[in-house]
Each structure stands twice: as structure tokens, then as C-alpha cells.
Write an enzyme that holds these catalytic residues in place. Structure first.
Site, PDB file in Angstrom:
ATOM      1  N   VAL A 186      42.803  37.411   1.320  1.00 62.69           N
ATOM      2  CA  VAL A 186      41.478  36.605   1.669  1.00 62.69           C
ATOM      3  C   VAL A 186      41.091  37.236   2.653  1.00 62.69           C
ATOM      4  O   VAL A 186      39.630  37.733   2.518  1.00 62.69           O
ATOM      5  CB  VAL A 186      41.919  35.056   1.762  1.00 62.69           C
ATOM      6  CG1 VAL A 186      40.580  34.593   2.184  1.00 62.69           C
ATOM      7  CG2 VAL A 186      42.144  34.429   0.410  1.00 62.69           C
ATOM      8  N   VAL A 208      45.409  32.283   7.667  1.00 62.90           N
ATOM      9  CA  VAL A 208      46.668  32.939   7.395  1.00 62.90           C
ATOM     10  C   VAL A 208      47.308  32.284   6.346  1.00 62.90           C
ATOM     11  O   VAL A 208      46.742  31.417   5.714  1.00 62.90           O
ATOM     12  CB  VAL A 208      47.384  32.299   8.671  1.00 62.90           C
ATOM     13  CG1 VAL A 208      46.674  33.091  10.004  1.00 62.90           C
ATOM     14  CG2 VAL A 208      47.510  30.897   8.866  1.00 62.90           C
ATOM     15  N   THR A 231      49.396  29.661   4.057  1.00 58.80           N
ATOM     16  CA  THR A 231      49.741  28.292   4.165  1.00 58.80           C
ATOM     17  C   THR A 231      50.936  28.097   2.930  1.00 58.80           C
ATOM     18  O   THR A 231      50.491  27.137   2.019  1.00 58.80           O
ATOM     19  CB  THR A 231      48.628  27.467   4.039  1.00 58.80           C
ATOM     20  OG1 THR A 231      47.923  27.942   3.029  1.00 58.80           O
ATOM     21  CG2 THR A 231      47.677  27.562   5.057  1.00 58.80           C
ATOM     22  N   LEU A 258      37.253  33.134  -4.020  1.00 59.70           N
ATOM     23  CA  LEU A 258      37.409  34.108  -4.816  1.00 59.70           C
ATOM     24  C   LEU A 258      38.401  34.109  -5.690  1.00 59.70           C
ATOM     25  O   LEU A 258      39.550  33.755  -5.417  1.00 59.70           O
ATOM     26  CB  LEU A 258      37.493  35.327  -3.670  1.00 59.70           C
ATOM     27  CG  LEU A 258      38.661  35.634  -2.692  1.00 59.70           C
ATOM     28  CD1 LEU A 258      39.782  36.287  -3.802  1.00 59.70           C
ATOM     29  CD2 LEU A 258      38.217  36.654  -1.854  1.00 59.70           C
ATOM     30  N   ALA A 290      41.047  20.550  -5.249  1.00 58.42           N
ATOM     31  CA  ALA A 290      40.463  19.665  -6.465  1.00 58.42           C
ATOM     32  C   ALA A 290      40.049  20.969  -7.543  1.00 58.42           C
ATOM     33  O   ALA A 290      40.394  20.982  -8.636  1.00 58.42           O
ATOM     34  CB  ALA A 290      39.254  19.143  -6.213  1.00 58.42           C
ATOM     35  N   ALA A 291      39.493  21.993  -6.919  1.00 60.64           N
ATOM     36  CA  ALA A 291      38.964  23.096  -7.832  1.00 60.64           C
ATOM     37  C   ALA A 291      40.177  23.890  -8.368  1.00 60.64           C
ATOM     38  O   ALA A 291      39.994  24.074  -9.592  1.00 60.64           O
ATOM     39  CB  ALA A 291      37.986  24.123  -7.049  1.00 60.64           C
ATOM     40  N   CYS A 314      48.102  30.625  -5.419  1.00 65.61           N
ATOM     41  CA  CYS A 314      47.297  29.515  -5.157  1.00 65.61           C
ATOM     42  C   CYS A 314      47.485  28.173  -6.056  1.00 65.61           C
ATOM     43  O   CYS A 314      47.998  27.009  -5.424  1.00 65.61           O
ATOM     44  CB  CYS A 314      45.969  30.036  -5.086  1.00 65.61           C
ATOM     45  SG  CYS A 314      45.401  30.821  -3.875  1.00 65.61           S
ATOM     46  N   LYS A 328      51.151  26.167  -5.448  1.00 66.23           N
ATOM     47  CA  LYS A 328      50.920  25.693  -4.229  1.00 66.23           C
ATOM     48  C   LYS A 328      49.915  24.885  -4.032  1.00 66.23           C
ATOM     49  O   LYS A 328      50.277  23.640  -3.389  1.00 66.23           O
ATOM     50  CB  LYS A 328      50.828  26.855  -2.959  1.00 66.23           C
ATOM     51  CG  LYS A 328      50.432  26.593  -1.797  1.00 66.23           C
ATOM     52  CD  LYS A 328      50.156  27.870  -0.902  1.00 66.23           C
ATOM     53  CE  LYS A 328      49.127  28.566  -1.076  1.00 66.23           C
ATOM     54  NZ  LYS A 328      48.036  28.115  -0.187  1.00 66.23           N
TER      55      LYS A 328
HETATM   56  P1  NAD Z   1      48.176  36.583   2.992  1.00 73.10           P
HETATM   57  O1  NAD Z   1      49.725  36.283   2.717  1.00 73.10           O
HETATM   58  O2  NAD Z   1      47.957  37.787   1.902  1.00 73.10           O
HETATM   59  O3  NAD Z   1      47.786  36.862   4.009  1.00 73.10           O
HETATM   60  C1  NAD Z   1      48.023  36.009   5.331  1.00 73.10           C
HETATM   61  C2  NAD Z   1      48.140  36.849   6.429  1.00 73.10           C
HETATM   62  O4  NAD Z   1      48.164  36.320   7.756  1.00 73.10           O
HETATM   63  C3  NAD Z   1      49.459  37.845   6.352  1.00 73.10           C
HETATM   64  O5  NAD Z   1      49.037  39.180   6.630  1.00 73.10           O
HETATM   65  C4  NAD Z   1      50.178  37.065   7.837  1.00 73.10           C
HETATM   66  O6  NAD Z   1      50.587  38.594   8.396  1.00 73.10           O
HETATM   67  C5  NAD Z   1      48.940  36.564   8.608  1.00 73.10           C
HETATM   68  N1  NAD Z   1      49.332  35.793   9.625  1.00 73.10           N
HETATM   69  C6  NAD Z   1      50.199  34.901   9.753  1.00 73.10           C
HETATM   70  N2  NAD Z   1      50.219  34.221  10.818  1.00 73.10           N
HETATM   71  C7  NAD Z   1      49.194  34.851  11.676  1.00 73.10           C
HETATM   72  C8  NAD Z   1      48.848  34.700  13.043  1.00 73.10           C
HETATM   73  N3  NAD Z   1      49.415  33.552  13.723  1.00 73.10           N
HETATM   74  N4  NAD Z   1      47.819  35.560  13.603  1.00 73.10           N
HETATM   75  C9  NAD Z   1      47.468  36.449  12.767  1.00 73.10           C
HETATM   76  N5  NAD Z   1      47.866  36.833  11.506  1.00 73.10           N
HETATM   77  C10 NAD Z   1      48.691  35.963  10.964  1.00 73.10           C
HETATM   78  O7  NAD Z   1      47.454  35.287   2.261  1.00 73.10           O
HETATM   79  P2  NAD Z   1      46.354  35.447   1.335  1.00 73.10           P
HETATM   80  O8  NAD Z   1      46.558  35.490  -0.211  1.00 73.10           O
HETATM   81  O9  NAD Z   1      45.057  35.979   2.241  1.00 73.10           O
HETATM   82  O10 NAD Z   1      45.932  33.815   1.569  1.00 73.10           O
HETATM   83  C11 NAD Z   1      45.472  33.148   2.956  1.00 73.10           C
HETATM   84  C12 NAD Z   1      44.958  31.791   2.631  1.00 73.10           C
HETATM   85  O11 NAD Z   1      43.788  31.902   1.815  1.00 73.10           O
HETATM   86  C13 NAD Z   1      46.098  30.837   2.092  1.00 73.10           C
HETATM   87  O12 NAD Z   1      45.888  29.472   2.551  1.00 73.10           O
HETATM   88  C14 NAD Z   1      45.486  30.854   0.692  1.00 73.10           C
HETATM   89  O13 NAD Z   1      45.899  29.693   0.190  1.00 73.10           O
HETATM   90  C15 NAD Z   1      44.010  30.874   0.752  1.00 73.10           C
HETATM   91  N6  NAD Z   1      43.475  31.626  -0.363  1.00 73.10           N
HETATM   92  C16 NAD Z   1      43.935  32.445  -0.956  1.00 73.10           C
HETATM   93  C17 NAD Z   1      43.440  33.002  -2.165  1.00 73.10           C
HETATM   94  C18 NAD Z   1      43.804  34.444  -2.931  1.00 73.10           C
HETATM   95  O14 NAD Z   1      43.419  34.660  -3.967  1.00 73.10           O
HETATM   96  N7  NAD Z   1      44.976  35.079  -2.648  1.00 73.10           N
HETATM   97  C19 NAD Z   1      42.168  32.506  -2.783  1.00 73.10           C
HETATM   98  C20 NAD Z   1      41.379  31.443  -1.894  1.00 73.10           C
HETATM   99  C21 NAD Z   1      42.344  31.192  -0.915  1.00 73.10           C
END
Ligand code: NAD
EC number: 1.1.1.22
Length: 480
Positions: free
Chosen positions: A12, A86, A88, A159, A218-219, A272, A275
Site C-alpha cells: 500500500v 504499517v 496490522t 486499491l 465493511a467494504a 485483507c 483479516k
Molecule cells: P506490508 O506488509 O506490505 O507493508 C507494511 C510495511 O510496514 C512493511 O514493509 C514493514 O516493514 C513496515 N513497518 C512495520 N512497522 C513499521 C514501523 N514502525 N515503521 C516503519 N515501517 C514499519 O503491508 P501492506 O499490504 O502494505 O498493508 C499495509 C496496511 O494497509 C495494512 O493495514 C493493510 O490491511 C492495509 N491495506 C492493504 C491492502 C493491500 O491490498 N495489500 C489494501 C488496502 C489496505
């Protein structure tokens, strides 16, 4: 110049910030992460994630107004707006284990922001978080600050991996939640101004904080529910002789329902859906709403059922055992056009087949052997916890081999399972594959990507999810 810092250079943070930098040349964007390897990859020609169009966007603005760094504190201190993106993950132990969101990473990010900030900041929740997280974060920030003002906004990301750049260029909507105070509304406007560089105003929705946080959960729950609904119908189709593709088409023609997200498959995956639904279930339970919690839990149950139903179908079709048989798995990523394997249905299917002592040969155009071995060696929910962020030597699963060639993977196999809908699987030379396989040769299409009739003409025994069954499959023991 407005300065943005994003904590978390993942699926993201990376693409979202790259698009903001591209569309807002007057904004400086720095993406920071605790992982040195990830930042190095973002600064190289081999980006850490595969996403169509991403290379091009990064090339255009990296070094201009887009930067990737491990110097977290410096960039946080300098930023006006801090996005927190980050991970979750689902908690693996303690209160709420297996359901609640683990906010360890979020909380440590908030504490660090409070420690290093020397000027007022807007802190934006980009990660998907439980409702009311903003309130907790606000407490951490304000209790640690030295008179510095923080405004918390919720700006969940919608996204989809595989189409992230397209989605970011033309989002259906951008959602910004903020406090209903004058300072809160000022912060909402500041973030709105960033998106307004390219997103039409009527697509930027503003709400209160809690509505924005809950809308994301919800989405995802609604989207996953559509998949579980069509998958539930697919089981009934197989039992009755109906064709799920025809049923989904007829159902989706109703303009109140619409045609998207109605493809039956071996089950949804990705980081996602599961989770976020588990998180929603937990929040319902904590708020004394067990009926609502059970309603959403069922979406996950059907997804698990669909995966085990698929494994049962494979095993029962092949004389009730796959012990010692080579099964080729085509596709391991959770969907096409991504190398992401988080919560992919392929993990559960492979584990199910391995449980029956199959020998598995896997081919995916974007997933490495190291990643696959890691995924198969890991426990549920462990993948998104610190262990995952460290380099770790995979404890190889011996019955699994991984190749970069679909023909190699299928050579000598008794059966093929298609688990990701990669376009290239539609155009493989299946006659060549059939000739190289053990007979009878089975083809289990978990994504309904191949033309089953053509495959039958070649000689395959074919199973397509939710489609009328081959006479062979009908004669085999019933699948629960
Ligand atoms: P990801 O694991 O790819 O990236 C998270 C990054 O955060 C990792 O690289 C990790 O090293 C870093 N991180 C952790 N703690 C940190 C800190 N204290 N300081 C700096 N960096 C730190 O995760 P993602 O897929 O990018 O998802 C991130 C969030 O977005 C999640 O909550 C997820 O639910 C949400 N999300 C994901 C998507 C998706 O399609 N992947 C879509 C919408 C929302």
C-alpha cells in the site's frame, strides 16, 4: 513545499506514495520502513513488489520528489503529513488471538512520531484498523507531546493488488474521516487538497473518523461476502447440474446486484479479506453483537469450506488417494498480476494435498521457491508478524518442488490444479501437457480459466468449479 512521510513501504505505502508523488510535483514524498532490504529494493531496478505500471511511475519521480529511506526519525520530524501504512495483522496470541487486529506496529509507530515530532503534524491512518483506533492513537500522541498538536485522519486505502496503479489513478472514491472540530476539518481539507491534484472533487468523500474506519472493514466484508455467496452456490450447482457461470451471469445482470466479483473459485485470499472480517467479527463480539459477528464469520467459513471441498474433490476423483502421486500446481499467488501470496488459497490446498502425501510441483510466473517454501512451512497468521520481516532460512517442505516452467511442473503428473487465474494458463499447449502426464490425466480448474470441453476432447478428466461434472467425477464418492 508540503512534505509527506509514509511509514511502511509495502503493497500500500509504496504504490500509493509513488502515485501521490507523480500527481503532485509540488509535494515531497518520502517513504520510510524499518526493513533495510525493502528500502534497498525500492531504490533499485528490482522493486520489492510486482504491480503492473508501478515501475514506470517510480522511475518518473524517484529522486525528484519521491524518496525511499530507512532514516525514519529524520523524515517523520520534517513532515507536515505522516501516513501510517504499517501492517496490522491478526493477533496470534493473547486476548482476541485469531481475530483481533495486532496493533503493535501501529502503536510503536505512534510512539515514535510523538517522540521525534517538533512541529504540528497531521497523522493519517492508511493501514486498515479497528474502529476507534484513531482515539487510541490520539491518546498516545497527545500524552507524549510537548505542546505539539496532532490531528488524526482516517484515509483507508481501497486499491486492489494487480490493478493498484489503475485504481490509484482513477479511484471510485477517496475517503477521508476527521474530527468534526475546526482543526479537524482544516486537516481534512489539507489532505483533500493533495488528492484534488487528480481526483475529481465529487469522488473525495469526507466523514467522521469512525465512519471512515468502519467503511473500510465493511467494504472488504461485502466484497468477500459476494465471493463466498457465489462459491456457496457453486457447490449447489455441482450437486444439481446447474452451471455457476450461467447462474452468476443471470444474477449479475440484475442492475441491483451487478456483475463484478461473482466468479466462483477455489476461494478468496490476499492479506485483507480474512483479516478484516475477523477483525469485524471481533469488534461485533466486543460490542455485544454475537448475531452480527456470526453472520460475518460465515463468510470465512464458506471460504474455508470451498478450499477443503476442492482438496476433497481432487483426492476423491483420483481413487481416494494422492499418496506418492505427482500433482502439478499452476499458480500460487492469491490472484493474477501479483506476486503476493499472503493467505492465498494455494497454501491451504497444497497443505491439504500434502496431508494426503501427494508430491507437489508448483509453477507461478511471479512467486519464488523461497517464498513458496516459507508459506508452506509457516503457521496460519504468522506470515505478517516480525518473523516475516526478518530474513529466515526456509525449512523446505520435502514433498514440494518449484519450477519456473509450467511444462516441467506438469511432466509426469497425475493431476493438475489451477489455483491462480494467470492469463498464460489459458494458452498453454495442453495437448503437449496431456501427452507428458500419467493416465488418466486429471485437470482441476480452481479458477475456471480453461475451456473444459476442449480439454475433454484432448483426453483430460476435468473438474471446473460449479460446472456440470464429468461422468467420472459423478461416480466417485460424494464430496463434503
Ligand atoms: P506490508 O506488509 O506490505 O507493508 C507494511 C510495511 O510496514 C512493511 O514493509 C514493514 O516493514 C513496515 N513497518 C512495520 N512497522 C513499521 C514501523 N514502525 N515503521 C516503519 N515501517 C514499519 O503491508 P501492506 O499490504 O502494505 O498493508 C499495509 C496496511 O494497509 C495494512 O493495514 C493493510 O490491511 C492495509 N491495506 C492493504 C491492502 C493491500 O491490498 N495489500 C489494501 C488496502 C489496505
Amino acid at each position: 513545499m508540503v512534505k509527506i512521510c509514509c511509514l511502511g513501504a509495502g503493497y500500500v505505502g509504496g504504490p500509493t506514495m509513488a502515485v501521490i508523488a507523480l500527481k503532485c510535483p509540488d509535494v515531497e514524498v518520502c517513504v520510510v520502513d524499518i526493513s533495510v532490504a525493502r528500502i534497498n529494493a525500492w531504490n533499485s531496478d528490482q522493486l520489492p513488489i510486482y504491480e503492473p505500471g508501478l515501475d514506470d511511475v517510480v522511475k518518473q519521480c524517484r529522486g525528484r520528489n519521491l524518496f525511499f529511506s530507512n532514516d525514519i526519525e529524520k523524515h517523520v520530524a520534517e513532515a507536515d503529513i505522516i501516513f501510517v501504512s504499517v501492517n496490522t495483522p491478526t493477533k496470534t496470541r493473547g486476548l482476541g488471538a485469531g481475530k483481533a487486529a495486532d496493533l503493535t506496529y501501529w502503536e510503536s509507530a505512534a510512539r515514535m512520531i510523538a517522540d521525534v515530532a517538533k512541529s504540528d503534524k497531521i497523522v493519517v491512518e492508511k493501514s486498515t484498523v479497528p474502529v476507534k483506533t484513531a482515539e487510541a492513537i490520539e491518546k498516545i500522541l497527545t500524552h507524549n507531546s510537548k505542546g505539539i498538536k496532532f490531528q488524526i485522519l482516517s484515509n483507508p486505502e481501497f486499491l486492489a493488488e494487480g490493478t493498484a496503479i489503475e485504481d490509484l489513478f482513477m479511484p471510485d472514491r477517496v475517503l477521508i474521516g476527521g474530527r468534526e472540530t475546526p482543526e479537524g476539518q482544516k486537516a481534512v481539507k489539507a489532505l483533500k487538497d493533495v488528492y484534488a491534484h487528480w481526483v475529481p472533487e465529487d469522488r473525495i468523500l469526507t466523514t467522521n473518523l469512525w465512519s471512515a474506519e468502519l467503511s473500510k472493514l465493511a467494504a472488504n466484508a461485502f466484497l468477500a461476502q459476494r465471493i463466498s455467496s457465489v462459491n456457496a452456490i457453486s457447490a449447489l450447482c455441482e450437486a444439481t447440474g446447474a452451471n455457476v457461470a450461467e447462474v452468476a451471469y443471470a444474477v449479475g445482470k440484475d442492475s441491483r446486484i451487478g456483475p463484478r466479483f461473482l466468479n466462483a473459485s477455489v476461494g478468496f485470499g490476499g492479506s485483507c479479506f480474512q483479516k478484516d472480517i475477523l477483525n469485524l467479527v471481533y469488534i461485533c463480539e466486543c460490542n455485544g453483537l454475537p448475531e452480527v459477528a456470526n453472520y460475518w464469520k460465515q463468510v470465512i467459513k464458506i471460504n474455508d469450506y470451498q478450499k477443503s471441498r476442492f482438496v476433497n474433490r481432487v483426492v476423491s476423483s483420483m481413487f481416494n488417494t494422492v499418496s506418492g502421486k505427482k500433482i502439478a500446481v499452476l499458480g500460487f499467488a492469491f490472484k493474477k498480476d501479483t506476486g503476493d501470496t499472503r493467505e492465498t488459497a494455494a497454501i491451504d490446498v497444497c497443505k491439504g494435498l500434502l496431508g494426503d502425501k501427494a508430491k507437489i510441483s508448483i509453477y507461478d510466473p511471479q512467486v519464488t521457491e523461497d517464498q513458496i517454501q516459507r508459506d508452506l512451512a509457516m503457521n496460519k497468521f504468522d506470515w505478517d508478524h516480525p518473523i516475516h520481516l526478518q530474513p529466515m532460512s526456509p525449512s523446505a517442505v520435502k514433498q514440494v518442488s518449484v519450477t519456473w516452467d509450467a511444462y516441467e511442473a506438469t511432466k509426469g503428473a497425475h493431476g493438475i490444479c489451477i489455483l491462480t487465474e494467470w492469463d498464460e494458463f489459458k494458452t498453454l499447449d495442453y495437448k503437449k501437457i496431456y501427452d507428458s502426464m500419467q493416465k488418466p490425466a486429471f485437470l482441476f480448474d480452481g479458477r475456471n480459466v480453461i475451456d473444459a470441453e476442449k480439454m475433454r476432447e484432448i483426453g483430460f478428466i476435468v473438474y471446473s468449479i460449479g460446472k456440470p461434472l464429468d461422468p467420472w467425477l459423478k461416480d466417485m464418492p460424494a464430496v463434503a
